[in-house]
Design a protein around this motif. Structure first.
Motif, PDB file in Angstrom:
ATOM      1  N   ARG A 202      62.364  69.165 -19.161  1.00 14.27           N
ATOM      2  CA  ARG A 202      61.743  70.410 -19.631  1.00 14.27           C
ATOM      3  C   ARG A 202      61.731  70.474 -21.158  1.00 14.27           C
ATOM      4  O   ARG A 202      60.739  70.841 -21.767  1.00 14.27           O
ATOM      5  N   ARG A 203      62.863  70.104 -21.774  1.00 24.42           N
ATOM      6  CA  ARG A 203      62.948  70.100 -23.246  1.00 24.42           C
ATOM      7  C   ARG A 203      61.903  69.165 -23.853  1.00 24.42           C
ATOM      8  O   ARG A 203      61.289  69.481 -24.861  1.00 24.42           O
ATOM      9  N   ALA A 204      61.713  68.001 -23.227  1.00 23.47           N
ATOM     10  CA  ALA A 204      60.743  67.031 -23.751  1.00 23.47           C
ATOM     11  C   ALA A 204      59.332  67.601 -23.739  1.00 23.47           C
ATOM     12  O   ALA A 204      58.549  67.354 -24.659  1.00 23.47           O
ATOM     13  N   LEU A 205      59.013  68.385 -22.727  1.00 31.92           N
ATOM     14  CA  LEU A 205      57.644  68.904 -22.579  1.00 31.92           C
ATOM     15  C   LEU A 205      57.412  70.271 -23.209  1.00 31.92           C
ATOM     16  O   LEU A 205      56.265  70.675 -23.378  1.00 31.92           O
ATOM     17  N   THR A 206      58.459  70.979 -23.558  1.00 29.37           N
ATOM     18  CA  THR A 206      58.311  72.348 -24.055  1.00 29.37           C
ATOM     19  C   THR A 206      57.332  72.473 -25.224  1.00 29.37           C
ATOM     20  O   THR A 206      56.463  73.354 -25.203  1.00 29.37           O
ATOM     21  N   PRO A 207      57.390  71.615 -26.259  1.00 33.88           N
ATOM     22  CA  PRO A 207      56.409  71.757 -27.350  1.00 33.88           C
ATOM     23  C   PRO A 207      54.964  71.576 -26.873  1.00 33.88           C
ATOM     24  O   PRO A 207      54.050  72.231 -27.381  1.00 33.88           O
ATOM     25  N   LEU A 208      54.757  70.699 -25.890  1.00 29.14           N
ATOM     26  CA  LEU A 208      53.400  70.492 -25.382  1.00 29.14           C
ATOM     27  C   LEU A 208      52.924  71.696 -24.571  1.00 29.14           C
ATOM     28  O   LEU A 208      51.748  72.064 -24.632  1.00 29.14           O
ATOM     29  N   VAL A 209      53.828  72.306 -23.820  1.00 27.58           N
ATOM     30  CA  VAL A 209      53.477  73.519 -23.068  1.00 27.58           C
ATOM     31  C   VAL A 209      53.086  74.627 -24.046  1.00 27.58           C
ATOM     32  O   VAL A 209      52.065  75.298 -23.874  1.00 27.58           O
ATOM     33  N   GLY A 210      53.890  74.800 -25.099  1.00 26.59           N
ATOM     34  CA  GLY A 210      53.563  75.804 -26.115  1.00 26.59           C
ATOM     35  C   GLY A 210      52.236  75.521 -26.794  1.00 26.59           C
ATOM     36  O   GLY A 210      51.425  76.426 -27.009  1.00 26.59           O
ATOM     37  N   THR A 211      51.986  74.250 -27.101  1.00 28.87           N
ATOM     38  CA  THR A 211      50.727  73.860 -27.745  1.00 28.87           C
ATOM     39  C   THR A 211      49.544  74.135 -26.821  1.00 28.87           C
ATOM     40  O   THR A 211      48.508  74.640 -27.252  1.00 28.87           O
ATOM     41  N   TYR A 212      49.707  73.820 -25.544  1.00 24.41           N
ATOM     42  CA  TYR A 212      48.653  74.095 -24.571  1.00 24.41           C
ATOM     43  C   TYR A 212      48.366  75.596 -24.498  1.00 24.41           C
ATOM     44  O   TYR A 212      47.216  76.030 -24.488  1.00 24.41           O
ATOM     45  N   GLN A 213      49.434  76.384 -24.489  1.00 17.83           N
ATOM     46  CA  GLN A 213      49.241  77.831 -24.435  1.00 17.83           C
ATOM     47  C   GLN A 213      48.570  78.342 -25.708  1.00 17.83           C
ATOM     48  O   GLN A 213      47.758  79.275 -25.649  1.00 17.83           O
ATOM     49  N   LEU A 214      48.896  77.737 -26.842  1.00 15.97           N
ATOM     50  CA  LEU A 214      48.221  78.127 -28.087  1.00 15.97           C
ATOM     51  C   LEU A 214      46.738  77.798 -28.032  1.00 15.97           C
ATOM     52  O   LEU A 214      45.908  78.538 -28.548  1.00 15.97           O
ATOM     53  N   ARG A 215      46.418  76.686 -27.399  1.00 15.47           N
ATOM     54  CA  ARG A 215      45.018  76.291 -27.259  1.00 15.47           C
ATOM     55  C   ARG A 215      44.232  77.342 -26.481  1.00 15.47           C
ATOM     56  O   ARG A 215      43.075  77.609 -26.742  1.00 15.47           O
ATOM     57  N   LEU A 216      44.901  77.962 -25.519  1.00  9.78           N
ATOM     58  CA  LEU A 216      44.257  78.987 -24.697  1.00  9.78           C
ATOM     59  C   LEU A 216      44.320  80.377 -25.327  1.00  9.78           C
ATOM     60  O   LEU A 216      43.695  81.306 -24.829  1.00  9.78           O
ATOM     61  N   ALA A 217      45.086  80.512 -26.394  1.00 11.77           N
ATOM     62  CA  ALA A 217      45.412  81.828 -26.941  1.00 11.77           C
ATOM     63  C   ALA A 217      44.199  82.682 -27.284  1.00 11.77           C
ATOM     64  O   ALA A 217      44.162  83.866 -26.948  1.00 11.77           O
ATOM     65  N   ASP A 218      43.223  82.117 -27.945  1.00 13.03           N
ATOM     66  CA  ASP A 218      42.083  82.922 -28.377  1.00 13.03           C
ATOM     67  C   ASP A 218      41.355  83.576 -27.211  1.00 13.03           C
ATOM     68  O   ASP A 218      40.955  84.722 -27.277  1.00 13.03           O
ATOM     69  N   ALA A 219      41.202  82.835 -26.140  1.00  6.96           N
ATOM     70  CA  ALA A 219      40.394  83.347 -25.044  1.00  6.96           C
ATOM     71  C   ALA A 219      41.202  84.072 -23.972  1.00  6.96           C
ATOM     72  O   ALA A 219      40.667  84.929 -23.289  1.00  6.96           O
ATOM     73  N   HIS A 220      42.481  83.724 -23.830  1.00  2.83           N
ATOM     74  CA  HIS A 220      43.179  84.190 -22.639  1.00  2.83           C
ATOM     75  C   HIS A 220      44.504  84.921 -22.849  1.00  2.83           C
ATOM     76  O   HIS A 220      44.887  85.709 -22.008  1.00  2.83           O
ATOM     77  N   LEU A 221      45.229  84.616 -23.902  1.00  2.00           N
ATOM     78  CA  LEU A 221      46.590  85.151 -24.002  1.00  2.00           C
ATOM     79  C   LEU A 221      46.654  86.489 -24.741  1.00  2.00           C
ATOM     80  O   LEU A 221      46.121  86.613 -25.835  1.00  2.00           O
TER      81      LEU A 221
END
Length: 190
Positions: free
Chosen positions: A114-133
């Motif tokens: 989970r720790r290894a992937l956490t920055p990528l999960v956050g980055t993915y969520q940032l990618r969606l931020a404008d339209a969805h979050l």
């Protein structure tokens, strides 16, 4: 099981993995005495049948560079191949990052995966931020990506890139462990 993975791998696309980690930066960029050191690694997984072609690739084809090239995003990850290694319960549907996390957890603790992937999960969520979050979820995405939201935008971008590079290195290390584990199993089975 190993034979199934080999067949899937042989028919899969080539997978470049790149990681860059700054070591130190001294002085002012573009000024006399400026020093910038970093660790950079590039690797490429190819089917054994294409090994001859792969050996003809140069560093610029596989390694790190300052050129913009195609990238791997979560939509291009082969979820079915991952779920052959770590299948979700019938009541759950895992996306690509969750599937990758579960595969990594076969060679490390679930927390480490989970720790290894956490920055990528956050980055993915940032990618969606404008339209969805909504705003509250944007703050959580920034936190997951390991960014200090109060720092200047340039520093936030630099931190995001560094955190993704560190995540890529951690994932590459865990995938090497997985490959070694699979090879060891294959050697024991004959």
């Amino acid at each position: 099981m190993a034979e199934i993975r080999r067949r899937k791998f042989a028919a899969s696309a080539w997978i470049p993995l790149r990681a860059v980690q700054p070591i130190c930066e001294q002085g002012n960029r573009c000024h006399l005495g400026f020093k910038d050191e970093f660790f950079g690694a590039g690797s490429l997984a190819v089917p054994v049948a294409l090994k001859d072609k792969a050996t003809k690739l140069g560093w610029s084809d596989v390694g790190i560079s300052h050129e913009h090239r195609a990238c791997v995003d979560d939509d291009s990850i082969d979820i079915a191949a991952l779920q052959e290694i770590a299948a979700p319960p019938k009541s759950e549907k895992w996306g690509s990052l969750k599937s990758l996390e579960k595969v990594l957890a076969t060679v490390c603790s679930p927390e480490e995966a989970r720790r290894a992937l956490t920055p990528l999960v956050g980055t993915y969520q940032l990618r969606l931020a404008d339209a969805h979050l909504p705003g509250s979820e944007l703050a959580e995405a920034i936190k997951l990506a390991g960014i200090d939201g109060s720092s200047p935008a340039l520093h936030q971008g630099q931190t995001l890139i560094a955190n993704c590079a560190s995540a890529a290195m951690a994932i590459a290390t865990l995938l090497e462990r997985l490959i070694k584990s699979e090879n060891d199993k294959g050697n024991k089975n004959g």
